[in-house]
Write a protein that holds these residues in place. Structure first.
Motif, short mmCIF file in Angstrom:
data_model
loop_
_atom_site.label_atom_id
_atom_site.label_comp_id
_atom_site.label_asym_id
_atom_site.label_seq_id
_atom_site.Cartn_x
_atom_site.Cartn_y
_atom_site.Cartn_z
N VAL A 164 7.88 -33.63 93.83
CA VAL A 164 7.54 -34.99 94.19
C VAL A 164 6.11 -34.70 95.01
N GLY A 165 5.04 -35.33 94.56
CA GLY A 165 3.70 -35.17 95.14
C GLY A 165 2.43 -35.39 94.46
N ARG A 166 1.46 -35.38 94.84
CA ARG A 166 0.20 -35.54 94.13
C ARG A 166 -0.11 -34.56 93.11
N LEU A 167 -0.25 -35.14 91.86
CA LEU A 167 -0.51 -34.72 90.55
C LEU A 167 -1.67 -33.98 90.50
N ILE A 168 -1.92 -32.69 91.38
CA ILE A 168 -3.24 -32.05 91.05
C ILE A 168 -2.93 -30.63 91.01
N GLN A 169 -4.07 -29.81 90.57
CA GLN A 169 -3.75 -28.45 90.38
C GLN A 169 -3.23 -27.52 91.41
N ILE A 170 -3.78 -27.72 92.63
CA ILE A 170 -3.52 -26.90 93.75
C ILE A 170 -1.84 -27.15 94.23
N LYS A 171 -1.20 -28.32 93.71
CA LYS A 171 0.10 -28.56 94.29
C LYS A 171 0.69 -27.71 93.19
N GLY A 172 0.22 -26.97 92.34
CA GLY A 172 1.17 -26.15 91.48
C GLY A 172 1.97 -26.88 90.05
N VAL A 173 1.43 -27.85 90.03
CA VAL A 173 2.11 -28.81 89.00
C VAL A 173 2.05 -27.75 87.49
N LYS A 174 0.82 -27.43 87.31
CA LYS A 174 0.79 -26.72 85.87
C LYS A 174 1.97 -25.45 85.85
N LEU A 175 1.85 -24.80 87.15
CA LEU A 175 2.74 -23.73 87.41
C LEU A 175 4.32 -24.10 86.99
N LEU A 176 4.74 -25.26 87.49
CA LEU A 176 6.19 -25.70 87.34
C LEU A 176 6.28 -25.88 85.71
N ILE A 177 5.11 -26.62 84.97
CA ILE A 177 5.34 -26.87 83.61
C ILE A 177 5.58 -25.55 82.87
N ASP A 178 4.67 -24.50 83.33
CA ASP A 178 4.73 -23.47 82.48
C ASP A 178 6.38 -22.90 82.77
N ILE A 179 6.89 -23.14 84.03
CA ILE A 179 8.18 -22.63 84.19
C ILE A 179 9.34 -23.16 83.46
N ALA A 180 8.94 -24.42 83.20
CA ALA A 180 9.87 -25.30 82.24
C ALA A 180 9.81 -25.14 81.29
N ARG A 181 8.80 -24.56 80.45
CA ARG A 181 8.53 -24.26 79.22
C ARG A 181 9.37 -23.07 78.92
N GLU A 182 9.74 -22.12 80.12
CA GLU A 182 10.51 -20.84 79.58
C GLU A 182 11.75 -20.88 79.82
N LEU A 183 12.08 -22.18 80.62
CA LEU A 183 13.49 -22.52 80.99
C LEU A 183 14.16 -23.88 80.37
N GLU A 184 14.43 -23.69 79.32
CA GLU A 184 14.45 -24.85 78.39
C GLU A 184 15.83 -25.58 78.79
N TYR A 185 16.79 -24.63 79.27
CA TYR A 185 18.02 -25.14 79.69
C TYR A 185 18.32 -25.68 80.90
N LYS A 235 -1.80 -36.88 85.81
CA LYS A 235 -0.84 -37.53 85.06
C LYS A 235 -0.74 -37.66 83.77
N ASN A 236 -1.70 -37.61 82.99
CA ASN A 236 -2.21 -37.47 81.48
C ASN A 236 -1.53 -36.15 80.84
N THR A 237 -1.61 -35.21 81.68
CA THR A 237 -1.09 -33.89 81.31
C THR A 237 0.40 -33.98 81.24
N LEU A 238 0.97 -34.41 82.50
CA LEU A 238 2.39 -34.54 82.49
C LEU A 238 3.08 -35.45 81.51
N GLN A 239 2.37 -36.29 81.21
CA GLN A 239 2.92 -37.67 80.13
C GLN A 239 2.93 -36.75 78.98
N LYS A 240 1.90 -35.95 78.60
CA LYS A 240 1.72 -35.13 77.29
C LYS A 240 2.87 -34.19 77.14
N PHE A 241 3.09 -33.44 78.27
CA PHE A 241 4.22 -32.44 78.26
C PHE A 241 5.57 -33.14 78.37
#
Length: 216
Positions: free
Chosen positions: A120-141, A153-159
């Motif tokens: 939960v937070g502002r969707l900006i690079q320094i909040k680690g959003v991309k890092l968490l997406i990369d982790i999600a890609r590795e942990l499909e379960y 926002k658009n990046t998250l909608q895409k992923f």
């Protein structure tokens, strides 16, 4: 504010950028100024300009509130000529933020009943959003729920369309946040900078959902 200035007694600025604007508004409307600082600013002290600007804000504020020891320690080193720096804490309504049945919470927001990580937070690079997406890609379960708004926002909608374990739910009303906290097994703060003690972390803990943060 121009039309309603007679109804305003105090200007409350959140952060240094807002504090600078607050100094201008104080001069125009002759109001008292309070500044709240939520994070450590790495640029402070690195140049004479930023140091002077910070001193200007401090000297124009009735009081400057820092929300953590790290914030207090950083700004206490500035020679502002005015001892108006105080520590404060967020408060949590424990009647609103409290534990509830996890499966029921997941049913309410329409996600799977499996191990869940919440952001939960502002969707900006320094909040680690991309890092968490990369982790999600590795942990499909494991399913990852993102709540917030911002430039990514658009990046998250895409992923969220590409990855079946990523849910982007947009912004949520504060009155419904307890349900989201209770739906998660972990509340994650993967920030890439030194955060203050955020209210979201305290809300999550009040719901008995563990908080995992980056070592920044």
């Amino acid at each position: 504010m121009i039309t309603n200035s007679h109804k305003i007694d105090i200007i409350h600025a959140q952060g240094l950028n807002a504090g600078a604007i607050g100094v201008v508004l104080k001069a125009i409307f002759k109001k008292r100024l309070i500044v709240s600082l939520h994070a450590v600013y790495k640029q402070i002290g690195k140049s004479k300009l930023t140091s002077r600007a910070t001193r200007l804000i401090f000297n124009n504020a009735e009081i400057v509130l820092g929300m953590s020891k790290a914030v207090i320690n950083q700004f206490a080193q500035l020679e502002t000529g005015k001892s108006n720096l105080e520590k404060y804490r967020y408060w949590i309504d424990v009647n609103k933020f409290k534990p509830m049945d996890q499966e029921e919470a997941r049913n309410k927001i329409g996600v799977k009943n499996c191990f869940t990580v919440l952001f939960v937070g502002r969707l900006i690079q320094i909040k680690g959003v991309k890092l968490l997406i990369d982790i999600a890609r590795e942990l499909e379960y494991i399913q990852f729920i993102f709540i917030g708004a911002g430039p990514m926002k658009n990046t998250l909608q895409k992923f969220s369309k590409e990855l079946p374990n990523v849910y982007f739910l947009g912004q949520a009303e504060n009155s419904k946040m307890a349900v989201y906290y209770n739906s998660a097994d972990i509340f994650c703060i993967p920030s890439l900078y030194e955060e203050g003690l955020g209210g979201v972390a305290m809300e999550s803990i009040a719901c008995c959902t563990p908080v995992v943060g980056s070592n920044q």
